[in-house]
Write an enzyme that holds these catalytic residues in place. Structure first.
Site, PDB file in Angstrom:
ATOM      1  N   HIS A 295       0.838  -1.211   0.000  1.00 31.44           N
ATOM      2  CA  HIS A 295       0.000   0.000   0.000  1.00 31.44           C
ATOM      3  C   HIS A 295       0.872   1.259   0.000  1.00 31.44           C
ATOM      4  O   HIS A 295       0.580   2.231   0.693  1.00 31.44           O
ATOM      5  CB  HIS A 295      -0.941  -0.002   1.219  1.00 31.44           C
ATOM      6  N   GLY A 323      -2.471  -4.244  -3.672  1.00 30.61           N
ATOM      7  CA  GLY A 323      -1.519  -5.330  -3.786  1.00 30.61           C
ATOM      8  C   GLY A 323      -0.448  -5.164  -4.838  1.00 30.61           C
ATOM      9  O   GLY A 323       0.344  -6.076  -5.058  1.00 30.61           O
ATOM     10  N   ASP A 359      -0.643  -5.513   5.635  1.00 34.85           N
ATOM     11  CA  ASP A 359      -1.624  -6.346   4.940  1.00 34.85           C
ATOM     12  C   ASP A 359      -1.396  -6.325   3.433  1.00 34.85           C
ATOM     13  O   ASP A 359      -0.760  -5.428   2.892  1.00 34.85           O
ATOM     14  CB  ASP A 359      -3.047  -5.870   5.255  1.00 34.85           C
ATOM     15  N   GLU A 360      -1.941  -7.329   2.763  1.00 34.71           N
ATOM     16  CA  GLU A 360      -2.043  -7.394   1.304  1.00 34.71           C
ATOM     17  C   GLU A 360      -0.703  -7.134   0.602  1.00 34.71           C
ATOM     18  O   GLU A 360      -0.617  -6.362  -0.342  1.00 34.71           O
ATOM     19  CB  GLU A 360      -3.126  -6.431   0.814  1.00 34.71           C
ATOM     20  N   VAL A 361       0.349  -7.801   1.087  1.00 34.09           N
ATOM     21  CA  VAL A 361       1.672  -7.712   0.467  1.00 34.09           C
ATOM     22  C   VAL A 361       1.859  -8.958  -0.387  1.00 34.09           C
ATOM     23  O   VAL A 361       1.986 -10.066   0.137  1.00 34.09           O
ATOM     24  CB  VAL A 361       2.772  -7.603   1.540  1.00 34.09           C
TER      25      VAL A 361
END
Length: 550
Positions: A295, A323, A359-361
């Site tokens: 992000h 992502g 998150d969302e890596v």
């Protein structure tokens, strides 16, 4: 400071609905949806003062007393008694409460340490049972007055919010009420304390920026329902929102846009301190978040050297996909950057927590990701704060790293969370399918998203933070209601998603689990609509709630 330029879009629900909304707006009657056929069977609001069984969130215990209760008058004073070393803070709480009551009633509400026997009395009492805790209180009301006692000033403040709920809803009016009702408090004895220590709400100011005044309005809504943490999501792909000395491109470039391409904005150090001050006066602690290592498009557009390739990300990014961006997880320049940012946020933030995202890596190998999270977590600890991370950071959580996990999306990772709990980590429950207030009420609702499903008021209320996920007993520190802003660009739209679902999640965090009852809650919630109207808050008039007929 840059400011956002955005307008409120009309809600399209057919020509008749549009016409009705326009008429209501012209008449200054608030933002909530016009009455529909589902409202025709709604119950009338009770006459006279509100009784203790109408409080939201529900108190630990409440008993109706004999007699007529207490009626405020021009001679009502707010007395603080002998308060010792914390006298200045107790007096500040008293002045704040008096100001909130003066505005609609027109009564003077003098704040004094003595005065007449009747009135409103705030009193610290260290002899209250230890289980009362820092936020618990006792409130009693009879013909002679209202007395609020607590072990700490925070408890007195929470008791003051309950007092406001016991008064007629028009007590929330932002202007004098010329033809106001009798300002009466029913005879009652309330004993109250929270179920969880952490009861939070998050506001995403990265996807769409909100000004200091707009954030303070958001805080006002949270404080009514005894929320005690404000999580500010300060960075994402679409924007960077906090000034950092020595890193001017973050604001010159990274703050200059938002979803949709409008100008965005950022907070100076003075702006951020003002938000912190305003929150502290309402007993909310600010938790700042810089989302890393993903992000990070706004960061990489501002400082290309933080990208593993050394090239700048395209700017502006005005979409909502996730992502695709990550700072270089092994670059020393990145850790110099994170160290500067963390040091500045720690300097500006008096609270104990600093959120590092995680998150969302999707493009970083697991070992490199864990090493990155541990190293950034160690920087947070060195700055004197406890690092918080989304539940994806669980493999790197424990001593020397992330100390508090925010659970939003298990997706097969629950064992990682359980393992982290075994290393001494606590959990904030924010399951996306229950607590994400940017999710639509139903599929056809014009605002919000639905990748985690739809969340009506009953879904937001009917779950147990201790048992929704199989976690060890005692590992849940509390709950948080995130409000992401991909589709929300104005305070009016925030209101429509926040209310009436925020009180549902607030009750999960405050009230004892044994008392959770949807049938009773929806009746109590129905009476809050009149408070929101009086305060000028918008809300979505959901048909599952029996709003009083008007």
């Amino acid at each position: 400071m840059l400011t956002r330029i955005a307008g409120l879009s009309a809600r399209v629900r057919g020509p008749l609905i549009v016409l009705a909304v326009l008429l209501l707006a012209a008449a200054g009657l608030g933002l909530h949806r016009v009455l529909g056929p589902e409202d025709t069977a709604a119950a009338r609001p009770p006459a006279g003062p509100r009784t203790a069984d109408r409080i939201v969130p529900a108190p630990l215990a409440a008993t109706a007393g004999p007699g007529p209760g207490y009626r405020l008058s021009e001679r009502t004073a707010v007395r603080v008694g002998d308060v010792g070393e914390q006298g200045a803070e107790v007096r500040r709480i008293a002045e704040q409460l008096a100001g909130e009551l003066r505005r609609p009633t027109g009564y003077p509400f003098k704040v004094t340490e003595d005065g007449p026997a009747d009135g409103i009395r705030l009193q610290l009492d260290p002899a209250l049972p230890a289980e009362t805790g820092a936020e618990g209180y006792r409130l009693t009301s009879d013909a002679e007055g209202v007395r609020i006692t607590a072990r700490t000033p925070a408890g007195l403040y929470r008791g003051g919010q309950t007092l406001r709920q016991l008064l007629p809803p028009r007590i929330e009016s932002r202007a004098p009420v010329a033809d106001g009702p009798p300002w009466s408090v029913a005879a009652v004895a309330v004993e109250d304390r929270p179920r969880y220590a952490y009861r939070g709400a998050m506001l995403d100011v990265a996807r769409h920026f909100f000004t200091v005044a707009e954030v303070e309005g958001y805080i006002d809504r949270l404080a009514l329902y005894k929320i005690n943490y404000l999580h500010l999501h300060l960075s994402d792909d679409q924007g960077w929102r906090i000034e950092i000395p020595g890193r001017p491109a973050l604001t010159a470039v990274g703050a200059s846009s938002e979803v949709g391409g409008t100008p965005g904005g950022f907070y100076t150090a003075a702006d951020y301190r003002e938000i912190v001050r305003y929150a502290q006066e309402r007993y909310l602690t600010v938790v700042p978040e810089i989302d890393l290592p993903g992000h990070s498009n706004a960061i990489l557009a501002s400082y290309p050297e933080l990208n593993c390739t050394g090239s700048a990300r395209p700017w502006p990014y005005t979409g909502t996909e996730v992502g695709f961006s990550t700072v270089c997880p092994t670059g020393e320049a990145v850790f110099a950057f994170t160290g500067e940012v963390i040091a500045e946020l720690a300097r500006l933030t008096p609270g104990p927590y600093l959120h590092i995202g995680g998150d969302e890596v999707r493009a970083v190998p697991p070992e490199a990701y864990r090493d990155f999270v541990r190293r950034v977590g160690a920087q947070v600890l060195a700055a004197g704060k406890t690092p918080v991370g989304w539940n994806q950071t669980a493999p790197a959580a424990g001593p020397g790293g992330v100390g508090l996990l925010q659970y939003w999306d298990g997706k097969g990772r629950d064992q990682d969370v359980r393992d982290a709990i075994g290393r001494g980590v606590k959990v904030i429950m924010s399951p996306a399918g229950r607590s994400y207030l940017d999710m639509k009420y139903e599929a056809s609702y014009p605002l919000g998203l639905r990748w985690a499903g739809t969340i009506d008021v009953r879904s937001a209320y009917s779950w147990d933070p201790d048992t929704l996920v199989d976690l060890p007993a005692g590992s849940v520190l509390g709950v948080e209601a995130p409000l992401w802003t991909e589709t929300l660009d104005t305070p009016e739209r925030l209101d429509l998603m926040l209310l009436p679902r925020l009180p549902a999640l607030a009750e999960l965090g405050w009230s004892p689990e044994a008392g959770h009852d949807w049938a009773g809650f929806r009746q109590r919630l129905a009476e809050e609509g009149a408070r929101w109207t009086a305060a000028g808050f918008g809300y979505e008039k959901r048909s599952e709630i029996p709003w009083p007929a008007r």
